[in-house]
Design a protein around this motif. Structure first.
Motif, mmCIF file in Angstrom:
data_model
loop_
_atom_site.group_PDB
_atom_site.id
_atom_site.type_symbol
_atom_site.label_atom_id
_atom_site.label_comp_id
_atom_site.label_asym_id
_atom_site.label_seq_id
_atom_site.Cartn_x
_atom_site.Cartn_y
_atom_site.Cartn_z
ATOM 1 N N UNK A 88 0.845 -1.200 0.000
ATOM 2 C CA UNK A 88 0.000 0.000 0.000
ATOM 3 C C UNK A 88 0.883 1.255 0.000
ATOM 4 N N UNK A 89 0.516 2.233 -0.834
ATOM 5 C CA UNK A 89 1.326 3.453 -0.958
ATOM 6 C C UNK A 89 1.596 4.119 0.386
ATOM 7 N N UNK A 90 0.582 4.155 1.263
ATOM 8 C CA UNK A 90 0.757 4.851 2.540
ATOM 9 C C UNK A 90 1.712 4.112 3.478
ATOM 10 N N UNK A 91 2.054 2.861 3.156
ATOM 11 C CA UNK A 91 2.984 2.091 3.990
ATOM 12 C C UNK A 91 4.352 1.927 3.335
ATOM 13 N N UNK A 92 4.505 2.456 2.134
ATOM 14 C CA UNK A 92 5.736 2.251 1.369
ATOM 15 C C UNK A 92 6.974 2.704 2.143
ATOM 16 N N UNK A 93 6.943 3.921 2.658
ATOM 17 C CA UNK A 93 8.103 4.469 3.364
ATOM 18 C C UNK A 93 8.444 3.602 4.582
ATOM 19 N N UNK A 94 7.440 3.169 5.333
ATOM 20 C CA UNK A 94 7.671 2.330 6.498
ATOM 21 C C UNK A 94 8.167 0.938 6.129
ATOM 22 N N UNK A 95 7.737 0.446 4.972
ATOM 23 C CA UNK A 95 8.091 -0.916 4.571
ATOM 24 C C UNK A 95 9.474 -1.010 3.922
ATOM 25 N N UNK A 96 9.813 -0.045 3.048
ATOM 26 C CA UNK A 96 11.086 -0.139 2.324
ATOM 27 C C UNK A 96 11.954 1.109 2.479
ATOM 28 N N UNK A 97 11.579 1.999 3.388
ATOM 29 C CA UNK A 97 12.363 3.205 3.624
ATOM 30 C C UNK A 97 12.038 4.288 2.614
ATOM 31 N N UNK A 120 -0.162 2.037 -8.709
ATOM 32 C CA UNK A 120 -1.440 1.897 -9.417
ATOM 33 C C UNK A 120 -2.493 1.562 -8.384
ATOM 34 N N UNK A 121 -3.592 2.235 -8.447
ATOM 35 C CA UNK A 121 -4.731 1.970 -7.557
ATOM 36 C C UNK A 121 -4.334 1.913 -6.074
ATOM 37 N N UNK A 122 -3.469 2.861 -5.649
ATOM 38 C CA UNK A 122 -3.170 2.965 -4.228
ATOM 39 C C UNK A 122 -2.089 2.041 -3.694
ATOM 40 N N UNK A 123 -1.417 1.304 -4.579
ATOM 41 C CA UNK A 123 -0.330 0.436 -4.104
ATOM 42 C C UNK A 123 0.772 0.357 -5.152
ATOM 43 N N UNK A 124 1.937 -0.068 -4.699
ATOM 44 C CA UNK A 124 3.043 -0.374 -5.600
ATOM 45 C C UNK A 124 3.212 -1.880 -5.574
ATOM 46 N N UNK A 125 3.735 -2.417 -6.648
ATOM 47 C CA UNK A 125 3.980 -3.853 -6.686
ATOM 48 C C UNK A 125 5.477 -4.094 -6.679
ATOM 49 N N UNK A 126 5.919 -4.910 -5.721
ATOM 50 C CA UNK A 126 7.317 -5.326 -5.673
ATOM 51 C C UNK A 126 7.412 -6.660 -6.406
ATOM 52 N N UNK A 146 6.626 -8.922 6.270
ATOM 53 C CA UNK A 146 6.903 -8.595 7.673
ATOM 54 C C UNK A 146 7.113 -7.085 7.818
ATOM 55 N N UNK A 147 7.817 -6.479 6.860
ATOM 56 C CA UNK A 147 8.063 -5.035 6.899
ATOM 57 C C UNK A 147 6.757 -4.253 6.716
ATOM 58 N N UNK A 148 5.877 -4.741 5.831
ATOM 59 C CA UNK A 148 4.576 -4.088 5.629
ATOM 60 C C UNK A 148 3.764 -4.171 6.915
ATOM 61 N N UNK A 149 3.771 -5.339 7.529
ATOM 62 C CA UNK A 149 3.046 -5.548 8.784
ATOM 63 C C UNK A 149 3.568 -4.617 9.878
#
Length: 99
Positions: free
Chosen positions: A14-23, A46-52, A71-74
């Motif tokens: 999710x875009x709003x968690x990107x910074x917390x998940x991958x810095x 796309x549609x509020x998320x990025x795909x890794x 785990x990082x997203x969580x």
């Protein structure tokens, strides 16, 4: 051997968690790549998320990277929830002390 290292998977972040998940700007992705020894590429939002996209690599490498990202997203989700509700964090810590 060849087929073994062609394993791939993906994780939606999710875009709003990107910074917390991958810095910030994906700064922590090289650490995950190094730890799991597999390529990870972030695709544009796309549609509020990025795909890794993870791989290609062995099934073990790809699953390891996917587990690390999940785990990082969580953890980012939890940190965001704790930041939004500081009393919940205190309550959780108090609960842990009582166990």
């Amino acid at each position: 051997e060849e087929a073994e290292s062609n394993y791939m998977d993906q994780v939606k972040i999710p875009e709003q968690l990107l910074c917390g998940a991958v810095g910030p700007n994906g700064r922590d992705l090289p650490k995950v790549r190094e730890k799991c020894k597999v390529m990870i590429a972030l695709m544009p939002p796309e549609a509020g998320h990025l795909t890794a996209h993870i791989g290609p690599g062995t099934e073990e490498q790809v699953k390891s990277a996917k587990a690390e990202l999940l785990q990082r997203i969580s953890a980012a989700e939890k940190a965001k929830a704790d930041a939004a509700n500081p009393s919940r964090q205190l309550s959780a810590e108090f609960q842990a002390l009582m166990e």
